[in-house]
Design a protein around this motif. Structure first.
Motif, PDB file in Angstrom:
ATOM      1  N   LYS A  50      -8.748  11.036  11.254  1.00  0.00           N
ATOM      2  CA  LYS A  50      -7.593  10.240  10.850  1.00  0.00           C
ATOM      3  C   LYS A  50      -7.048  10.841   9.565  1.00  0.00           C
ATOM      4  O   LYS A  50      -7.775  11.030   8.609  1.00  0.00           O
ATOM      5  CB  LYS A  50      -8.024   8.788  10.622  1.00  0.00           C
ATOM      6  N   LYS A  51      -5.768  11.139   9.566  1.00  0.00           N
ATOM      7  CA  LYS A  51      -5.165  11.826   8.426  1.00  0.00           C
ATOM      8  C   LYS A  51      -4.326  10.913   7.541  1.00  0.00           C
ATOM      9  O   LYS A  51      -4.182  11.152   6.360  1.00  0.00           O
ATOM     10  CB  LYS A  51      -4.294  12.978   8.923  1.00  0.00           C
ATOM     11  N   LYS A  52      -3.745   9.857   8.109  1.00  0.00           N
ATOM     12  CA  LYS A  52      -2.854   8.979   7.360  1.00  0.00           C
ATOM     13  C   LYS A  52      -3.600   7.697   6.974  1.00  0.00           C
ATOM     14  O   LYS A  52      -4.207   7.054   7.820  1.00  0.00           O
ATOM     15  CB  LYS A  52      -1.621   8.636   8.196  1.00  0.00           C
ATOM     16  N   TRP A  53      -3.532   7.362   5.692  1.00  0.00           N
ATOM     17  CA  TRP A  53      -4.234   6.196   5.173  1.00  0.00           C
ATOM     18  C   TRP A  53      -3.293   5.385   4.286  1.00  0.00           C
ATOM     19  O   TRP A  53      -2.460   5.947   3.582  1.00  0.00           O
ATOM     20  CB  TRP A  53      -5.436   6.626   4.324  1.00  0.00           C
ATOM     21  N   ALA A  54      -3.449   4.079   4.289  1.00  0.00           N
ATOM     22  CA  ALA A  54      -2.720   3.189   3.387  1.00  0.00           C
ATOM     23  C   ALA A  54      -3.670   2.836   2.250  1.00  0.00           C
ATOM     24  O   ALA A  54      -4.735   2.266   2.476  1.00  0.00           O
ATOM     25  CB  ALA A  54      -2.261   1.934   4.115  1.00  0.00           C
ATOM     26  N   VAL A  55      -3.285   3.188   1.022  1.00  0.00           N
ATOM     27  CA  VAL A  55      -4.168   3.052  -0.126  1.00  0.00           C
ATOM     28  C   VAL A  55      -3.522   2.165  -1.171  1.00  0.00           C
ATOM     29  O   VAL A  55      -2.308   2.215  -1.383  1.00  0.00           O
ATOM     30  CB  VAL A  55      -4.460   4.454  -0.727  1.00  0.00           C
ATOM     31  N   ASP A  56      -4.333   1.386  -1.847  1.00  0.00           N
ATOM     32  CA  ASP A  56      -3.871   0.560  -2.956  1.00  0.00           C
ATOM     33  C   ASP A  56      -3.259   1.476  -4.020  1.00  0.00           C
ATOM     34  O   ASP A  56      -3.889   2.432  -4.450  1.00  0.00           O
ATOM     35  CB  ASP A  56      -5.070  -0.200  -3.527  1.00  0.00           C
ATOM     36  N   PRO A  57      -2.023   1.228  -4.430  1.00  0.00           N
ATOM     37  CA  PRO A  57      -1.356   2.131  -5.376  1.00  0.00           C
ATOM     38  C   PRO A  57      -2.005   2.184  -6.751  1.00  0.00           C
ATOM     39  O   PRO A  57      -1.764   3.112  -7.514  1.00  0.00           O
ATOM     40  CB  PRO A  57       0.070   1.582  -5.464  1.00  0.00           C
ATOM     41  N   ASN A  58      -2.844   1.220  -7.079  1.00  0.00           N
ATOM     42  CA  ASN A  58      -3.510   1.214  -8.376  1.00  0.00           C
ATOM     43  C   ASN A  58      -4.776   2.063  -8.392  1.00  0.00           C
ATOM     44  O   ASN A  58      -5.382   2.241  -9.455  1.00  0.00           O
ATOM     45  CB  ASN A  58      -3.853  -0.219  -8.797  1.00  0.00           C
ATOM     46  N   LYS A  59      -5.194   2.581  -7.250  1.00  0.00           N
ATOM     47  CA  LYS A  59      -6.382   3.432  -7.189  1.00  0.00           C
ATOM     48  C   LYS A  59      -6.099   4.748  -7.897  1.00  0.00           C
ATOM     49  O   LYS A  59      -4.966   5.213  -7.956  1.00  0.00           O
ATOM     50  CB  LYS A  59      -6.783   3.707  -5.731  1.00  0.00           C
ATOM     51  N   LYS A  60      -7.157   5.339  -8.409  1.00  0.00           N
ATOM     52  CA  LYS A  60      -7.063   6.611  -9.126  1.00  0.00           C
ATOM     53  C   LYS A  60      -7.363   7.767  -8.164  1.00  0.00           C
ATOM     54  O   LYS A  60      -7.963   7.585  -7.103  1.00  0.00           O
ATOM     55  CB  LYS A  60      -8.063   6.652 -10.276  1.00  0.00           C
TER      56      LYS A  60
ATOM     57  N   LYS B  76       0.840  -1.201   0.000  1.00  0.00           N
ATOM     58  CA  LYS B  76       0.000   0.000   0.000  1.00  0.00           C
ATOM     59  C   LYS B  76       0.875   1.251   0.000  1.00  0.00           C
ATOM     60  O   LYS B  76       2.024   1.224   0.403  1.00  0.00           O
ATOM     61  CB  LYS B  76      -0.907   0.029   1.238  1.00  0.00           C
ATOM     62  N   VAL B  77       0.294   2.356  -0.451  1.00  0.00           N
ATOM     63  CA  VAL B  77       0.970   3.646  -0.431  1.00  0.00           C
ATOM     64  C   VAL B  77       0.356   4.461   0.699  1.00  0.00           C
ATOM     65  O   VAL B  77      -0.868   4.559   0.806  1.00  0.00           O
ATOM     66  CB  VAL B  77       0.780   4.383  -1.781  1.00  0.00           C
ATOM     67  N   ASP B  78       1.188   5.029   1.564  1.00  0.00           N
ATOM     68  CA  ASP B  78       0.689   5.882   2.641  1.00  0.00           C
ATOM     69  C   ASP B  78       0.408   7.265   2.081  1.00  0.00           C
ATOM     70  O   ASP B  78       1.281   7.880   1.468  1.00  0.00           O
ATOM     71  CB  ASP B  78       1.720   5.991   3.767  1.00  0.00           C
ATOM     72  N   ILE B  79      -0.821   7.734   2.289  1.00  0.00           N
ATOM     73  CA  ILE B  79      -1.156   9.103   1.901  1.00  0.00           C
ATOM     74  C   ILE B  79      -1.560   9.869   3.147  1.00  0.00           C
ATOM     75  O   ILE B  79      -2.156   9.318   4.066  1.00  0.00           O
ATOM     76  CB  ILE B  79      -2.262   9.177   0.816  1.00  0.00           C
ATOM     77  N   LEU B  80      -1.180  11.119   3.187  1.00  0.00           N
ATOM     78  CA  LEU B  80      -1.507  12.007   4.289  1.00  0.00           C
ATOM     79  C   LEU B  80      -2.488  13.034   3.749  1.00  0.00           C
ATOM     80  O   LEU B  80      -2.160  13.794   2.838  1.00  0.00           O
ATOM     81  CB  LEU B  80      -0.241  12.684   4.801  1.00  0.00           C
ATOM     82  N   LEU B  81      -3.714  13.036   4.276  1.00  0.00           N
ATOM     83  CA  LEU B  81      -4.760  13.940   3.808  1.00  0.00           C
ATOM     84  C   LEU B  81      -4.849  15.132   4.753  1.00  0.00           C
ATOM     85  O   LEU B  81      -5.122  14.968   5.942  1.00  0.00           O
ATOM     86  CB  LEU B  81      -6.101  13.205   3.735  1.00  0.00           C
TER      87      LEU B  81
END
Length: 126
Positions: free
Chosen positions: A56-66, A40-45
């Motif tokens: 919650k600001k930090k999320w682990a997202v599937d890198p293939n998501k748009k 997963k890719v960590d994104i900070l919103l």
């Protein structure tokens, strides 16, 4: 549609297959708990302007998501009306295309192991 909002906006964010709260952990031969790195890719919103702040600001997202998927997720999480606008920016610099993959943004603009995305309800940068 109400069921999807309940699962994303409620207390169990891990119900969505595109997002994981924590890394997977397992025990090694010595019995120590070792965290296994997921793909997963960590994104900070980060909220900008008058946008509501996410608990919650930090999320682990599937890198293939748009990017469009991330915008839709934020919309549901914050329980925005479908007519309410939401703008997403990379590093306070530019608005990525909705069909851009998270993996590409992370590889080009990620720092310290995470991708920083700012969201707001009105145009801010770019």
């Amino acid at each position: 549609m109400a069921e999807a909002q309940g699962s994303v906006g409620g207390g169990d964010e891990s119900a969505d297959p595109g997002i994981q709260n924590d890394q997977i952990s397992k025990q090694n031969k010595e019995g120590e708990v070792v965290k296994k790195k997921t793909d997963k890719v960590d994104i900070l919103l980060k909220a900008t302007g008058s946008a509501p702040i996410m608990k919650k600001k930090k999320w682990a997202v599937d890198p293939n998501k748009k990017v469009a998927w991330v915008i839709d997720f934020i919309h549901k999480y914050l329980r925005f009306d479908s007519s309410q606008s939401l703008f997403l920016y990379v590093n306070q610099a530019f608005a990525p295309a909705p069909d851009q993959e998270i993996r590409n943004l992370f590889e080009c603009y990620g720092s310290d192991g995470k991708l920083i995305l700012h969201y707001c309800t009105s145009e801010a940068w770019g």
